[in-house]
Design an enzyme around this catalytic site. Structure first.
Site, PDB file in Angstrom:
ATOM      1  N   LYS A 151      -8.712  24.135  -2.902  1.00 27.01           N
ATOM      2  CA  LYS A 151      -7.485  23.240  -2.490  1.00 27.01           C
ATOM      3  C   LYS A 151      -6.179  24.166  -2.580  1.00 27.01           C
ATOM      4  CE  LYS A 151      -7.493  18.706  -3.167  1.00 27.01           C
ATOM      5  NZ  LYS A 151      -7.776  17.959  -2.040  1.00 27.01           N
TER       6      LYS A 151
HETATM    7  N1  PMP Z   1     -12.288  17.807   2.278  1.00 29.92           N
HETATM    8  C1  PMP Z   1     -10.889  18.099   2.121  1.00 29.92           C
HETATM    9  C2  PMP Z   1     -10.392  18.662   3.318  1.00 29.92           C
HETATM   10  C3  PMP Z   1     -10.048  17.443   0.836  1.00 29.92           C
HETATM   11  O1  PMP Z   1      -8.724  17.625   0.982  1.00 29.92           O
HETATM   12  C4  PMP Z   1     -10.865  16.595   0.183  1.00 29.92           C
HETATM   13  C5  PMP Z   1     -10.073  15.939  -1.044  1.00 29.92           C
HETATM   14  N2  PMP Z   1      -9.878  16.549  -2.170  1.00 29.92           N
HETATM   15  C6  PMP Z   1     -12.382  16.414   0.311  1.00 29.92           C
HETATM   16  C7  PMP Z   1     -12.911  16.950   1.205  1.00 29.92           C
HETATM   17  C8  PMP Z   1     -13.043  15.665  -0.911  1.00 29.92           C
HETATM   18  O2  PMP Z   1     -13.151  16.070  -2.127  1.00 29.92           O
HETATM   19  P1  PMP Z   1     -13.058  15.386  -3.331  1.00 29.92           P
HETATM   20  O3  PMP Z   1     -14.272  14.458  -3.197  1.00 29.92           O
HETATM   21  O4  PMP Z   1     -13.328  16.319  -4.471  1.00 29.92           O
HETATM   22  O5  PMP Z   1     -11.897  14.623  -3.521  1.00 29.92           O
END
Ligand code: PMP
Length: 302
Positions: A151
């Site tokens: 991220k």
């Molecule tokens: N893909 C992207 C591009 C994201 O920004 C997120 C959000 N964090 C997710 C998938 C889902 O991840 P998570 O379930 O850990 O929030």
């Protein structure tokens, strides 16, 4: 009710947490962030932070990509988060945004010879995709190949462009394809299809973010519904022919997809598997299911 932040080593009111315009990460996207949900259980009078450690583990992995060294351990980060959310005292769903970043007030494109810092804040945040049934489009924006997948703040530019394109065209969310044309993910969510009674979702090798909600969904499907998940490339046309489709993410939870590129997914209603998973997930994040209580960190001391 005011929000608070952990900023430069102490907890301060959110409006006092300000950084200089010279801060390196603002210019070059050299930050790693997380999104963590605190879910308010009105019966328990408690906020439960969902899979706190896993979020910080993912952030620390991203830090290694960016040469960010923090003086905090995983335990410190979890403890500090509980403290900030407790200080806020909200009695509603909250969102926590941690950020590890290159904090030197120095310009120049690099990762070396720069200080790093960590900040985090919490604020009330309700529904992210403000719909029970999302209408999605395949985006004309593809996410870049050959980038480290974490991220990283800088990587979200394409996602932001994809989201805005989708909204401006009357949709709720964008579905991005990989440079090879495989289905990848939403601008802030992972994607699942239901095909012949199984869950199908893109593999990590397609460059997607490995979501924590994705993992929770795979676990709940397997353990509670006996449904297997197949991680494989998904072609665009499968989006139009799948039995069900849904998105998963910390902000979006499990959101059914009713329509893709103006074609209904099956009959356009919430699918059976999706509905069951939504119900299970909802119970789990509120710590109403003792089997998964380990995923929930209570904030308020009784
Ligand atoms: N893909 C992207 C591009 C994201 O920004 C997120 C959000 N964090 C997710 C998938 C889902 O991840 P998570 O379930 O850990 O929030």
């Amino acid at each position: 009710m005011p929000s608070y932040a952990y900023f430069q080593g102490q907890i301060v009111p959110l409006e006092e947490a300000k950084i200089s315009v010279m801060t390196n990460f603002m210019h070059y996207g050299t930050g790693v962030f997380e999104g963590i949900r605190g879910n308010w259980n009105s019966e328990h009078k408690q906020i439960y932070l969902f899979r706190l450690e896993e979020h910080y583990q993912r952030m620390l992995n991203g830090c290694r990509l960016l040469n960010i060294e923090l003086p905090h351990t995983l335990d410190d980060l979890c403890r500090m988060t509980v403290e900030v959310v407790e200080t806020c005292g909200f009695e509603e769903d909250v969102y926590v945004r941690p950020l590890a970043y290159k904090s030197s007030q120095a310009l120049g494109v690099r990762l070396h010879d720069l200080d790093s810092d960590f900040l985090m804040f919490a604020f009330p945040w309700g529904r992210y995709l403000d719909t029970d049934r999302a209408r999605c489009c395949v985006s004309s924006w593809r996410f870049p190949g050959e980038v480290p997948r974490a991220k990283l703040t800088g990587l979200y530019v394409t996602n932001a462009a994809a989201k805005t394109e989708a909204i401006e065209n009357g949709f709720d969310e964008a579905i991005m394809l990989t440079p090879n044309g495989h289905v990848a993910e939403g601008s802030g969510e992972n994607l699942f299809l239901v095909i012949d009674g199984k869950l199908v979702t893109p593999p990590g090798s397609d460059g997607i973010l490995i979501g924590i909600t994705r993992d929770a969904t795979i676990t709940l499907a397997r353990e509670e519904l006996g449904i297997e998940t197949v991680e494989r490339h998904i072609s665009r046309n499968e989006l139009y022919t799948a039995d069900e489709c849904f998105l998963t993410g910390t902000a979006a939870h499990i959101t059914p997809v009713a329509e893709i590129d103006r074609r209904k997914v099956a009959d356009g209603e919430i699918g059976k598997v999706t509905a069951k998973l939504q119900e299970l997930y909802h119970d789990v994040i509120l710590s109403n299911n003792p089997k998964y209580a380990g995923w929930c960190t209570p904030v308020y001391k009784k």
